[in-house]
Design a protein around this motif. Structure first.
Motif, PDB file in Angstrom:
ATOM      1  N   LYS A  23      16.914  42.353  46.242  1.00 43.43           N
ATOM      2  CA  LYS A  23      18.305  41.914  46.184  1.00 43.43           C
ATOM      3  C   LYS A  23      19.068  42.593  45.059  1.00 43.43           C
ATOM      4  O   LYS A  23      20.225  42.967  45.228  1.00 43.43           O
ATOM      5  CB  LYS A  23      18.388  40.394  46.042  1.00 43.43           C
ATOM      6  N   ARG A  24      18.436  42.773  43.924  1.00 40.75           N
ATOM      7  CA  ARG A  24      19.113  43.424  42.803  1.00 40.75           C
ATOM      8  C   ARG A  24      19.576  44.832  43.182  1.00 40.75           C
ATOM      9  O   ARG A  24      20.705  45.226  42.891  1.00 40.75           O
ATOM     10  CB  ARG A  24      18.182  43.478  41.590  1.00 40.75           C
ATOM     11  N   GLU A  25      18.711  45.579  43.873  1.00 40.59           N
ATOM     12  CA  GLU A  25      19.075  46.931  44.302  1.00 40.59           C
ATOM     13  C   GLU A  25      20.140  46.888  45.393  1.00 40.59           C
ATOM     14  O   GLU A  25      21.060  47.707  45.411  1.00 40.59           O
ATOM     15  CB  GLU A  25      17.840  47.689  44.796  1.00 40.59           C
ATOM     16  N   TYR A  26      20.036  45.927  46.287  1.00 47.23           N
ATOM     17  CA  TYR A  26      21.049  45.762  47.337  1.00 47.23           C
ATOM     18  C   TYR A  26      22.423  45.513  46.704  1.00 47.23           C
ATOM     19  O   TYR A  26      23.416  46.137  47.085  1.00 47.23           O
ATOM     20  CB  TYR A  26      20.664  44.610  48.265  1.00 47.23           C
ATOM     21  N   ASP A  27      22.487  44.616  45.727  1.00 47.07           N
ATOM     22  CA  ASP A  27      23.755  44.310  45.064  1.00 47.07           C
ATOM     23  C   ASP A  27      24.318  45.540  44.350  1.00 47.07           C
ATOM     24  O   ASP A  27      25.532  45.766  44.356  1.00 47.07           O
ATOM     25  CB  ASP A  27      23.582  43.150  44.080  1.00 47.07           C
ATOM     26  N   ARG A  28      23.458  46.334  43.747  1.00 48.45           N
ATOM     27  CA  ARG A  28      23.911  47.576  43.096  1.00 48.45           C
ATOM     28  C   ARG A  28      24.520  48.521  44.119  1.00 48.45           C
ATOM     29  O   ARG A  28      25.561  49.141  43.870  1.00 48.45           O
ATOM     30  CB  ARG A  28      22.747  48.263  42.386  1.00 48.45           C
ATOM     31  N   LEU A  29      23.884  48.644  45.282  1.00 50.81           N
ATOM     32  CA  LEU A  29      24.395  49.541  46.317  1.00 50.81           C
ATOM     33  C   LEU A  29      25.705  49.045  46.910  1.00 50.81           C
ATOM     34  O   LEU A  29      26.602  49.841  47.205  1.00 50.81           O
ATOM     35  CB  LEU A  29      23.353  49.724  47.414  1.00 50.81           C
ATOM     36  N   VAL A  30      25.838  47.736  47.075  1.00 55.24           N
ATOM     37  CA  VAL A  30      27.102  47.176  47.575  1.00 55.24           C
ATOM     38  C   VAL A  30      28.233  47.514  46.606  1.00 55.24           C
ATOM     39  O   VAL A  30      29.335  47.877  47.020  1.00 55.24           O
ATOM     40  CB  VAL A  30      26.973  45.653  47.793  1.00 55.24           C
ATOM     41  N   ALA A  31      27.970  47.426  45.312  1.00 48.91           N
ATOM     42  CA  ALA A  31      28.985  47.755  44.310  1.00 48.91           C
ATOM     43  C   ALA A  31      29.287  49.259  44.271  1.00 48.91           C
ATOM     44  O   ALA A  31      30.423  49.673  44.026  1.00 48.91           O
ATOM     45  CB  ALA A  31      28.530  47.271  42.930  1.00 48.91           C
ATOM     46  N   LEU A  32      28.281  50.076  44.518  1.00 49.06           N
ATOM     47  CA  LEU A  32      28.433  51.531  44.469  1.00 49.06           C
ATOM     48  C   LEU A  32      29.127  52.095  45.713  1.00 49.06           C
ATOM     49  O   LEU A  32      29.854  53.085  45.621  1.00 49.06           O
ATOM     50  CB  LEU A  32      27.045  52.172  44.324  1.00 49.06           C
ATOM     51  N   GLN A  33      28.942  51.470  46.852  1.00 47.15           N
ATOM     52  CA  GLN A  33      29.387  52.045  48.117  1.00 47.15           C
ATOM     53  C   GLN A  33      30.876  52.389  48.177  1.00 47.15           C
ATOM     54  O   GLN A  33      31.227  53.471  48.663  1.00 47.15           O
ATOM     55  CB  GLN A  33      29.001  51.134  49.281  1.00 47.15           C
ATOM     56  N   PRO A  34      31.798  51.556  47.697  1.00 45.93           N
ATOM     57  CA  PRO A  34      33.217  51.953  47.744  1.00 45.93           C
ATOM     58  C   PRO A  34      33.495  53.247  46.975  1.00 45.93           C
ATOM     59  O   PRO A  34      34.319  54.055  47.395  1.00 45.93           O
ATOM     60  CB  PRO A  34      33.949  50.772  47.109  1.00 45.93           C
ATOM     61  N   HIS A  35      32.798  53.464  45.867  1.00 48.04           N
ATOM     62  CA  HIS A  35      32.978  54.689  45.086  1.00 48.04           C
ATOM     63  C   HIS A  35      32.435  55.896  45.851  1.00 48.04           C
ATOM     64  O   HIS A  35      33.034  56.972  45.841  1.00 48.04           O
ATOM     65  CB  HIS A  35      32.299  54.563  43.722  1.00 48.04           C
ATOM     66  N   PHE A  36      31.295  55.713  46.502  1.00 49.07           N
ATOM     67  CA  PHE A  36      30.721  56.794  47.299  1.00 49.07           C
ATOM     68  C   PHE A  36      31.640  57.123  48.472  1.00 49.07           C
ATOM     69  O   PHE A  36      31.871  58.290  48.786  1.00 49.07           O
ATOM     70  CB  PHE A  36      29.322  56.399  47.790  1.00 49.07           C
ATOM     71  N   ASN A  37      32.189  56.107  49.119  1.00 45.85           N
ATOM     72  CA  ASN A  37      33.119  56.327  50.228  1.00 45.85           C
ATOM     73  C   ASN A  37      34.345  57.102  49.760  1.00 45.85           C
ATOM     74  O   ASN A  37      34.829  58.002  50.461  1.00 45.85           O
ATOM     75  CB  ASN A  37      33.550  54.996  50.846  1.00 45.85           C
ATOM     76  N   ALA A  38      34.873  56.755  48.593  1.00 42.01           N
ATOM     77  CA  ALA A  38      36.041  57.467  48.055  1.00 42.01           C
ATOM     78  C   ALA A  38      35.705  58.926  47.774  1.00 42.01           C
ATOM     79  O   ALA A  38      36.527  59.818  48.023  1.00 42.01           O
ATOM     80  CB  ALA A  38      36.533  56.772  46.784  1.00 42.01           C
ATOM     81  N   LEU A  39      34.496  59.192  47.274  1.00 37.93           N
ATOM     82  CA  LEU A  39      34.068  60.564  47.024  1.00 37.93           C
ATOM     83  C   LEU A  39      33.985  61.355  48.331  1.00 37.93           C
ATOM     84  O   LEU A  39      34.485  62.483  48.417  1.00 37.93           O
ATOM     85  CB  LEU A  39      32.714  60.571  46.310  1.00 37.93           C
ATOM     86  N   VAL A  40      33.369  60.783  49.346  1.00 37.29           N
ATOM     87  CA  VAL A  40      33.258  61.460  50.642  1.00 37.29           C
ATOM     88  C   VAL A  40      34.646  61.753  51.201  1.00 37.29           C
ATOM     89  O   VAL A  40      34.915  62.844  51.713  1.00 37.29           O
ATOM     90  CB  VAL A  40      32.425  60.613  51.631  1.00 37.29           C
ATOM     91  N   ASP A  41      35.561  60.798  51.095  1.00 38.76           N
ATOM     92  CA  ASP A  41      36.924  60.983  51.583  1.00 38.76           C
ATOM     93  C   ASP A  41      37.623  62.115  50.830  1.00 38.76           C
ATOM     94  O   ASP A  41      38.276  62.971  51.433  1.00 38.76           O
ATOM     95  CB  ASP A  41      37.706  59.682  51.451  1.00 38.76           C
ATOM     96  N   ALA A  42      37.484  62.132  49.511  1.00 40.51           N
ATOM     97  CA  ALA A  42      38.133  63.175  48.708  1.00 40.51           C
ATOM     98  C   ALA A  42      37.592  64.558  49.060  1.00 40.51           C
ATOM     99  O   ALA A  42      38.351  65.525  49.172  1.00 40.51           O
ATOM    100  CB  ALA A  42      37.946  62.886  47.217  1.00 40.51           C
ATOM    101  N   VAL A  43      36.297  64.667  49.250  1.00 46.68           N
ATOM    102  CA  VAL A  43      35.692  65.949  49.615  1.00 46.68           C
ATOM    103  C   VAL A  43      36.187  66.394  50.991  1.00 46.68           C
ATOM    104  O   VAL A  43      36.549  67.557  51.191  1.00 46.68           O
ATOM    105  CB  VAL A  43      34.145  65.846  49.597  1.00 46.68           C
ATOM    106  N   ALA A  44      36.240  65.481  51.933  1.00 45.97           N
ATOM    107  CA  ALA A  44      36.670  65.823  53.289  1.00 45.97           C
ATOM    108  C   ALA A  44      38.123  66.283  53.322  1.00 45.97           C
ATOM    109  O   ALA A  44      38.506  67.078  54.180  1.00 45.97           O
ATOM    110  CB  ALA A  44      36.481  64.622  54.210  1.00 45.97           C
TER     111      ALA A  44
END
Length: 99
Positions: A23-44
């Motif tokens: 769960k601790r790792e899952y919560d970290r990934l949930v928090a990280l995902q919006p930032h990763f999505n923004a990075l993918v969008d910016a690159v695209a």
């Protein structure tokens, strides 16, 4: 690649059933995902960066070359976009300790 050269191939691990995910790792990934999505969008959206970065690969890879050619034909600005992103995560811990 020569299909007879077995050293070129490797088994990709997979699971047929869900694997417990801490769960601790899952919560970290949930928090990280919006930032990763923004990075993918910016690159695209950065056509110049994509062209420059992928040019060496496009010289050697027909698929990448064709993607860049297609991107050049679609250079009109869009008012809206929708990103459907899939991210698969694997746990890695020294010594295989996933606790």
């Amino acid at each position: 690649a020569d299909p007879e050269r077995l050293e070129l191939y490797g088994h990709a691990p997979f699971a047929l059933e869900p694997f417990p995910f801490p769960k601790r790792e899952y919560d970290r990934l949930v928090a990280l995902q919006p930032h990763f999505n923004a990075l993918v969008d910016a690159v695209a959206r950065d056509a110049a960066w994509l062209d420059e970065t992928l040019a060496p690969a496009a010289k050697a890879d027909a698929f990448t070359r064709r993607l860049l050619e297609l991107r050049e034909t679609c250079d009109s600005p869009q008012k809206a976009s929708l990103g459907l992103l899939r991210s698969d995560y694997m746990l890695d811990a020294p010594g295989g300790d996933m606790e």
